[in-house]
Every structure is written in structure tokens, then in C-alpha cells.
Scaffold this motif. Structure first.
Motif, PDB file in Angstrom:
ATOM      1  N   GLU A  97     -29.686 -21.938 -21.935  1.00 48.31           N
ATOM      2  CA  GLU A  97     -29.955 -21.042 -23.063  1.00 48.31           C
ATOM      3  C   GLU A  97     -30.504 -19.704 -22.584  1.00 48.31           C
ATOM      4  OE1 GLU A  97     -31.064 -24.453 -26.386  1.00 48.31           O
ATOM      5  OE2 GLU A  97     -32.648 -23.476 -25.248  1.00 48.31           O
ATOM      6  N   GLU A 106     -22.530 -23.800 -20.491  1.00 47.19           N
ATOM      7  CA  GLU A 106     -22.403 -23.902 -21.937  1.00 47.19           C
ATOM      8  C   GLU A 106     -23.670 -24.509 -22.524  1.00 47.19           C
ATOM      9  OE1 GLU A 106     -18.943 -26.096 -22.849  1.00 47.19           O
ATOM     10  OE2 GLU A 106     -17.544 -24.622 -21.974  1.00 47.19           O
ATOM     11  N   VAL A 107     -24.045 -23.992 -23.687  1.00 44.91           N
ATOM     12  CA  VAL A 107     -25.225 -24.505 -24.377  1.00 44.91           C
ATOM     13  C   VAL A 107     -24.791 -25.668 -25.238  1.00 44.91           C
ATOM     14  CG1 VAL A 107     -27.097 -23.955 -25.972  1.00 44.91           C
ATOM     15  CG2 VAL A 107     -26.257 -22.229 -24.363  1.00 44.91           C
ATOM     16  N   LEU A 123     -20.940 -18.934 -16.769  1.00 50.04           N
ATOM     17  CA  LEU A 123     -22.237 -19.315 -17.303  1.00 50.04           C
ATOM     18  C   LEU A 123     -22.182 -20.722 -17.887  1.00 50.04           C
ATOM     19  CD1 LEU A 123     -23.324 -16.011 -19.107  1.00 50.04           C
ATOM     20  CD2 LEU A 123     -24.283 -16.965 -17.010  1.00 50.04           C
ATOM     21  N   GLN A 135     -27.963 -17.084 -21.204  1.00 48.29           N
ATOM     22  CA  GLN A 135     -27.076 -16.378 -22.137  1.00 48.29           C
ATOM     23  C   GLN A 135     -27.557 -14.944 -22.383  1.00 48.29           C
ATOM     24  OE1 GLN A 135     -24.321 -18.073 -22.873  1.00 48.29           O
ATOM     25  NE2 GLN A 135     -25.222 -19.796 -21.743  1.00 48.29           N
ATOM     26  N   THR A 136     -28.866 -14.711 -22.256  1.00 49.12           N
ATOM     27  CA  THR A 136     -29.425 -13.374 -22.506  1.00 49.12           C
ATOM     28  C   THR A 136     -30.172 -12.835 -21.288  1.00 49.12           C
ATOM     29  OG1 THR A 136     -31.407 -14.398 -23.462  1.00 49.12           O
ATOM     30  CG2 THR A 136     -29.629 -13.818 -24.990  1.00 49.12           C
TER      31      THR A 136
END
Length: 269
Positions: free
Chosen positions: A64, A180-181, A178, A67-68
Motif C-alpha cells: 500500500e 498489487e494491493v 509494483l 503506491q504513493t
């Protein structure tokens, strides 16, 4: 030059050599240097809280946070790693191995670097440096890989760690995708539906039960009313008293006591 002069020159040379050799031995004994047991910078590790302390709440996962995450901020955080690692492609090994293309690289696999026994044991099962392993290792290297020679206390800030991993991801000609959440909303909705059904059923049963209990007294009240009505009907339905036969002794409807005594009425007169 006679032999006496030659002997003096040789003696002087040997005396100088002896003095120089003696001075080097004395200086080595005075200014002795020892190699460190663990290469790198010794960094004090913060004390862990005692077992009686309440466990810390689990924060967002590394998937998570990535992602940012900010890779530029991670490049700034990488400066503390440059004392032991190089980041460019084909860079030399220092105290630690070169970190180019580190994401998803097999553990303890970089050529030309002598890994510690603990790191080789950690890589025995074919472990790779995926995002989860990188995250746990950067939090506390010596706790995660027992016996590693990496003298680093770890990164305690989750956002800084995510930024650093995002920067390490860019150290490749083909960066890894990246992670995956995992979707958590669907299970939550499925769990809410049985809960709502379970709560509705007891509520309906509890409401229906008092209604039935109230209906029962109402029926009981109507029963005495019917019982009271029954005597009333029996009273009204009793047969009339039988009429006594007329034997001539009863007076006629239009006669009175005077007629019976033989007195005539004025009309009869």
C-alpha cells in the motif's frame, strides 16, 4: 682503500639498519591498529520495548505504501547507504555488494562479493529480494537475518522505508512492477450480510413473541364474555308459566268485583 676502512663502512651500514629496524618494531608496538570485527559503521540500535508493553498497531503494508511512495525522496534517503554500497550499473563492491537491479534478485548472489554465513543460510531456499523481504530487512537487518554482517540499525519510519525501496526499484534497466494491493472490501461486505441477517431474525422473533403473548390474554378475555352471555340467553329462553285452565271461577276481563256480587252497572240498569 684498506680493509679497515671497508669494515668501518660496513659496520656503520649495519648500525643504521639495526636502528631503523628497532624503531619500526617499537613504533608498531606503540601505535598498534586492529581490524574491526564487523566492517562498516557501528550504529547504536534502539532498545526494543519490553514484553509487557502493548503491541503496536499494524500500519499499512509495504504494498500500500509503495503506491504513493516518492522515489526522489528515497534517493535522498539512500545517501546513508552510500558508505557501504554503490548503486550504478556495474559498480564496485564496497563493504556491501552493489545494489543495481536489487529488486527480485536472489539473495547472496552478486558476483565477487563474500557474503556472511548468516546471509548464505538465509538464501539457502532460493529466497529473492522481493518487496516484502526488502521491507523486513531494512526495518531491522540483524533481527531479520541472524548473523548478517550489515551494521545498520534499520529504518523505523514506514514512509521513509517505502521511499527508499521505490528508489531501489528504479536501479534497473527493467524495473519490477509494483505489488498489487489485496482487495479487502469484498470480504467485509460478505461478513456484513450474515451479520445483518443474524440480527434481523432474533429481532423479528422477539417482536412476534410479545404480540402472540398479548393476543392470548385477549382470547382469554373473550371467553368470560361468552360465558356471561350464555346465562343471559338461558334466562331469556325459559318457557312461560303454563296457563291454568279456565274453570269459570276466573273473572272475565271486563268484569270487576261489583259484577261478581250481582250488582249491575249503570249501563246494565
Amino acid at each position: 682503500m684498506d680493509s679497515f676502512e671497508l669494515n668501518k663502512l660496513i659496520g656503520a651500514f649495519l648500525a643504521v639498519a639495526f636502528v631503523v629496524f628497532s624503531v619500526s618494531i617499537v613504533s608498531d608496538s606503540i601505535f598498534a591498529t586492529h581490524a574491526p570485527e564487523n566492517p562498516g559503521y557501528a550504529i547504536e540500535v534502539a532498545e526494543q520495548p519490553s514484553g509487557d508493553a502493548a503491541p503496536a498497531e499494524a500500519g499499512p503494508s509495504i504494498a500500500e505504501l509503495l503506491q504513493t511512495a516518492d522515489a526522489a525522496a528515497g534517493e535522498s534517503a539512500f545517501r546513508k547507504c552510500q558508505a557501504c554500497h554503490t548503486a550504478e550499473e556495474g559498480g564496485a563492491n564496497k563493504v556491501g555488494p552493489n545494489l543495481w537491479d536489487i529488486v527480485n534478485r536472489p539473495v547472496a548472489s552478486h558476483e565477487g562479493f563474500s557474503y556472511s554465513a548468516g546471509m548464505r543460510e538465509f538464501a539457502a531456499d532460493g529466497t529473492v529480494w522481493d518487496y516484502d523481504h526488502l521491507s523486513e530487512f531494512l526495518k531491522a537487518p540483524r533481527s531479520y537475518v541472524s548473523g548478517t554482517a550489515m551494521a545498520f540499525a534499520g529504518i523505523k519510519n514506514p514512509e521513509e522505508e517505502a521511499n527508499l525501496i521505490a528508489y531501489l526499484r528504479t536501479l534497473s534497466s527493467n524495473p519490477a512492477p509494483l505489488p498489487e494491493v489485496a482487495a479487502e472490501e469484498a470480504p467485509a461486505e460478505d461478513a456484513a450480510a450474515p451479520a445483518a441477517e443474524g440480527e434481523a431474525a432474533p429481532a423479528a422473533e422477539e417482536e412476534a413473541a410479545p404480540a402472540e403473548d398479548q393476543a392470548a390474554p385477549a382470547e382469554e378475555q373473550t371467553a368470560p364474555a361468552e360465558e356471561q352471555a350464555a346465562p343471559a340467553e338461558e334466562t331469556e329462553a325459559e318457557p312461560a308459566q303454563p296457563e291454568t285452565p279456565d274453570d269459570g271461577s276466573a273473572a272475565a276481563p271486563e268484569t270487576d268485583a261489583g259484577t261478581e256480587s250481582g250488582e249491575t252497572t249503570p249501563q246494565q240498569q
